[in-house]
Design a protein around this motif. Structure first.
Motif, mmCIF file in Angstrom:
data_model
loop_
_atom_site.group_PDB
_atom_site.id
_atom_site.type_symbol
_atom_site.label_atom_id
_atom_site.label_comp_id
_atom_site.label_asym_id
_atom_site.label_seq_id
_atom_site.Cartn_x
_atom_site.Cartn_y
_atom_site.Cartn_z
ATOM 1 N N VAL A 1 -15.077 13.515 15.463
ATOM 2 C CA VAL A 1 -14.898 14.974 16.239
ATOM 3 C C VAL A 1 -14.477 15.496 14.296
ATOM 4 O O VAL A 1 -15.031 16.474 13.978
ATOM 5 C CB VAL A 1 -13.884 15.903 16.926
ATOM 6 C CG1 VAL A 1 -14.152 17.193 17.107
ATOM 7 C CG2 VAL A 1 -14.031 14.809 18.688
ATOM 8 N N PHE A 2 -13.099 15.279 14.011
ATOM 9 C CA PHE A 2 -13.110 15.407 13.104
ATOM 10 C C PHE A 2 -14.224 15.357 11.641
ATOM 11 O O PHE A 2 -15.252 16.204 10.113
ATOM 12 C CB PHE A 2 -11.478 14.751 12.022
ATOM 13 C CG PHE A 2 -10.529 14.880 12.442
ATOM 14 C CD1 PHE A 2 -10.249 16.531 12.968
ATOM 15 C CD2 PHE A 2 -9.563 14.469 12.502
ATOM 16 C CE1 PHE A 2 -9.140 17.322 14.150
ATOM 17 C CE2 PHE A 2 -7.901 14.744 13.516
ATOM 18 C CZ PHE A 2 -8.317 16.189 14.233
ATOM 19 N N THR B 1 -20.488 20.764 18.510
ATOM 20 C CA THR B 1 -20.782 20.905 19.139
ATOM 21 C C THR B 1 -20.275 19.044 19.617
ATOM 22 O O THR B 1 -20.486 17.887 18.622
ATOM 23 C CB THR B 1 -22.228 20.928 20.213
ATOM 24 O OG1 THR B 1 -22.927 20.572 19.086
ATOM 25 C CG2 THR B 1 -22.592 22.409 19.372
ATOM 26 N N TRP B 2 -20.922 18.723 21.229
ATOM 27 C CA TRP B 2 -20.768 17.808 20.825
ATOM 28 C C TRP B 2 -21.974 16.712 21.051
ATOM 29 O O TRP B 2 -22.064 15.440 20.215
ATOM 30 C CB TRP B 2 -20.085 17.091 22.605
ATOM 31 C CG TRP B 2 -20.643 15.473 22.985
ATOM 32 C CD1 TRP B 2 -22.026 15.274 24.315
ATOM 33 C CD2 TRP B 2 -19.863 14.156 22.639
ATOM 34 N NE1 TRP B 2 -21.633 14.060 23.854
ATOM 35 C CE2 TRP B 2 -20.694 13.419 22.962
ATOM 36 C CE3 TRP B 2 -18.522 14.249 22.193
ATOM 37 C CZ2 TRP B 2 -19.933 11.723 23.007
ATOM 38 C CZ3 TRP B 2 -17.776 13.213 21.877
ATOM 39 C CH2 TRP B 2 -18.757 11.976 22.547
ATOM 40 N N ASN B 3 -23.478 17.223 20.380
ATOM 41 C CA ASN B 3 -24.144 16.605 20.304
ATOM 42 C C ASN B 3 -23.555 16.070 19.191
ATOM 43 O O ASN B 3 -23.966 15.395 18.202
ATOM 44 C CB ASN B 3 -25.442 17.323 20.528
ATOM 45 C CG ASN B 3 -26.109 17.786 21.375
ATOM 46 O OD1 ASN B 3 -26.199 16.893 22.249
ATOM 47 N ND2 ASN B 3 -27.228 19.060 21.877
ATOM 48 N N SER C 1 -21.921 10.483 14.062
ATOM 49 C CA SER C 1 -21.018 9.481 14.625
ATOM 50 C C SER C 1 -21.562 7.595 14.697
ATOM 51 O O SER C 1 -21.496 6.797 14.411
ATOM 52 C CB SER C 1 -20.233 8.977 15.751
ATOM 53 O OG SER C 1 -19.582 9.986 16.240
ATOM 54 N N GLY C 2 -23.020 7.977 14.895
ATOM 55 C CA GLY C 2 -23.808 7.247 15.168
ATOM 56 C C GLY C 2 -23.861 6.563 16.137
ATOM 57 O O GLY C 2 -22.808 6.091 16.964
ATOM 58 N N LYS C 3 -25.235 5.462 16.705
ATOM 59 C CA LYS C 3 -25.795 4.594 17.684
ATOM 60 C C LYS C 3 -24.209 3.541 17.984
ATOM 61 O O LYS C 3 -24.224 2.851 16.541
ATOM 62 C CB LYS C 3 -26.598 4.178 18.038
ATOM 63 C CG LYS C 3 -27.187 4.006 19.041
ATOM 64 C CD LYS C 3 -28.466 3.261 19.062
ATOM 65 C CE LYS C 3 -28.625 2.501 20.836
ATOM 66 N NZ LYS C 3 -30.601 2.323 20.654
ATOM 67 N N GLY C 4 -23.479 3.336 19.051
ATOM 68 C CA GLY C 4 -22.614 2.509 19.235
ATOM 69 C C GLY C 4 -21.505 2.824 18.925
ATOM 70 O O GLY C 4 -20.008 1.316 18.832
ATOM 71 N N GLU D 1 -15.599 4.269 27.441
ATOM 72 C CA GLU D 1 -14.943 4.750 28.020
ATOM 73 C C GLU D 1 -13.653 6.461 27.007
ATOM 74 O O GLU D 1 -14.068 6.848 27.328
ATOM 75 C CB GLU D 1 -12.924 3.021 28.138
ATOM 76 C CG GLU D 1 -13.210 2.924 29.515
ATOM 77 C CD GLU D 1 -12.109 1.666 29.724
ATOM 78 O OE1 GLU D 1 -11.931 1.186 30.684
ATOM 79 O OE2 GLU D 1 -11.176 1.580 28.610
ATOM 80 N N TYR D 2 -13.652 4.969 25.963
ATOM 81 C CA TYR D 2 -13.052 6.343 24.548
ATOM 82 C C TYR D 2 -14.012 7.556 24.084
ATOM 83 O O TYR D 2 -13.748 8.852 23.726
ATOM 84 C CB TYR D 2 -12.875 5.309 23.712
ATOM 85 C CG TYR D 2 -11.439 5.596 23.680
ATOM 86 C CD1 TYR D 2 -10.368 6.627 23.147
ATOM 87 C CD2 TYR D 2 -10.853 4.317 23.756
ATOM 88 C CE1 TYR D 2 -8.700 6.415 23.398
ATOM 89 C CE2 TYR D 2 -9.615 4.448 24.420
ATOM 90 C CZ TYR D 2 -8.572 4.952 23.553
ATOM 91 O OH TYR D 2 -7.252 4.961 24.008
ATOM 92 N N THR D 3 -15.328 7.386 24.568
ATOM 93 C CA THR D 3 -16.694 8.040 24.044
ATOM 94 C C THR D 3 -16.827 9.220 24.819
ATOM 95 O O THR D 3 -16.681 10.047 24.884
ATOM 96 C CB THR D 3 -17.661 7.165 24.082
ATOM 97 O OG1 THR D 3 -18.079 6.735 23.198
ATOM 98 C CG2 THR D 3 -19.199 7.736 23.906
#
Length: 212
Positions: free
Chosen positions: A75-76, A56-58, A64-67, A34-36
């Motif tokens: 974002v920061f 970018t979102w990518n 951030s890393g998987k999961g 949900e938060y992702t």
């Protein structure tokens, strides 16, 4: 986790739980998803209105890393990783914009959070209870069985009140730094060089589950 009670959403920490508990794992997965998705929409909105630039979102996903739990801190972190200045108005103009508030994930109730934690044999702790002590009786009724008595974000009076509540309601005593410590989600940016733990005696009360 954050859970709603009487219009507020106190932070409830889960200690000493079964990490393989299916209900807990599903609850965490749902919250992460949900938060992702919410953060993705915020980033896309920020790009659209010109506040977010150079990230970018990518990029957010990559750093951030998987999961991972992806939120505004992610974002920061992407900005820092790319050595791009963080917009001063990012939080206010993007994440707190009316358009984004309208799609913010629904907060679970404190009752649900505590039920999930206790169902996974965990200890449900009220974190940094500054200005939240009036909710302790209701939270205890819902199954809360611990409270932080030491934290950089609580003053001496609150610490004293938390100690009293721990005695009155037979609660586990804990301590911590949350997002203000060296291991915070802000890469230590808000680290406070203070001791915010508990006594060895209180530690073993938790470790040995002396309060049930």
């Amino acid at each position: 986790f954050y859970g709603m009670v009487d219009g507020r959403a106190p932070h409830i920490v889960c200690l000493d739980h079964d990490m393989d508990n299916p209900a807990l794992r599903e609850f965490v997965r749902q919250r992460v998803d949900e938060y992702t998705e919410y953060t993705r929409k915020c980033v896309e909105y920020g790009v659209k209105i010109g506040v977010i630039d150079g990230v970018t979102w990518n990029d957010v996903e990559k750093f951030s890393g998987k999961g991972a739990w992806i939120c505004i801190d992610s974002v920061f972190n992407a900005y820092r990783a790319l050595h791009v200045p963080i917009p001063e108005n990012l939080r206010q103009d993007v994440f707190k914009a009316d358009e984004m508030r309208a799609i913010h994930p629904k907060m679970p109730t404190a009752e649900e959070v505590i039920r999930i934690i206790r169902g996974a044999d965990g200890i449900a702790i009220l974190a940094h209870p500054q200005n939240l002590m009036q909710y302790v009786p209701a939270l205890v009724e819902l199954g809360l069985n611990g409270i932080e008595i030491c934290h950089p974000n609580i003053d001496e009076e609150t610490s004293h009140l938390a100690e009293e509540a721990a005695s009155v309601y037979n609660l586990y005593r804990s301590g911590g730094t949350d997002h203000t410590g060296p291991m915070s989600g802000c890469n230590g940016k808000n680290a406070i060089p203070v001791f915010s733990g508990i006594s060895e005696e209180d530690f073993y009360v938790i470790k040995e589950r002396k309060l049930g």
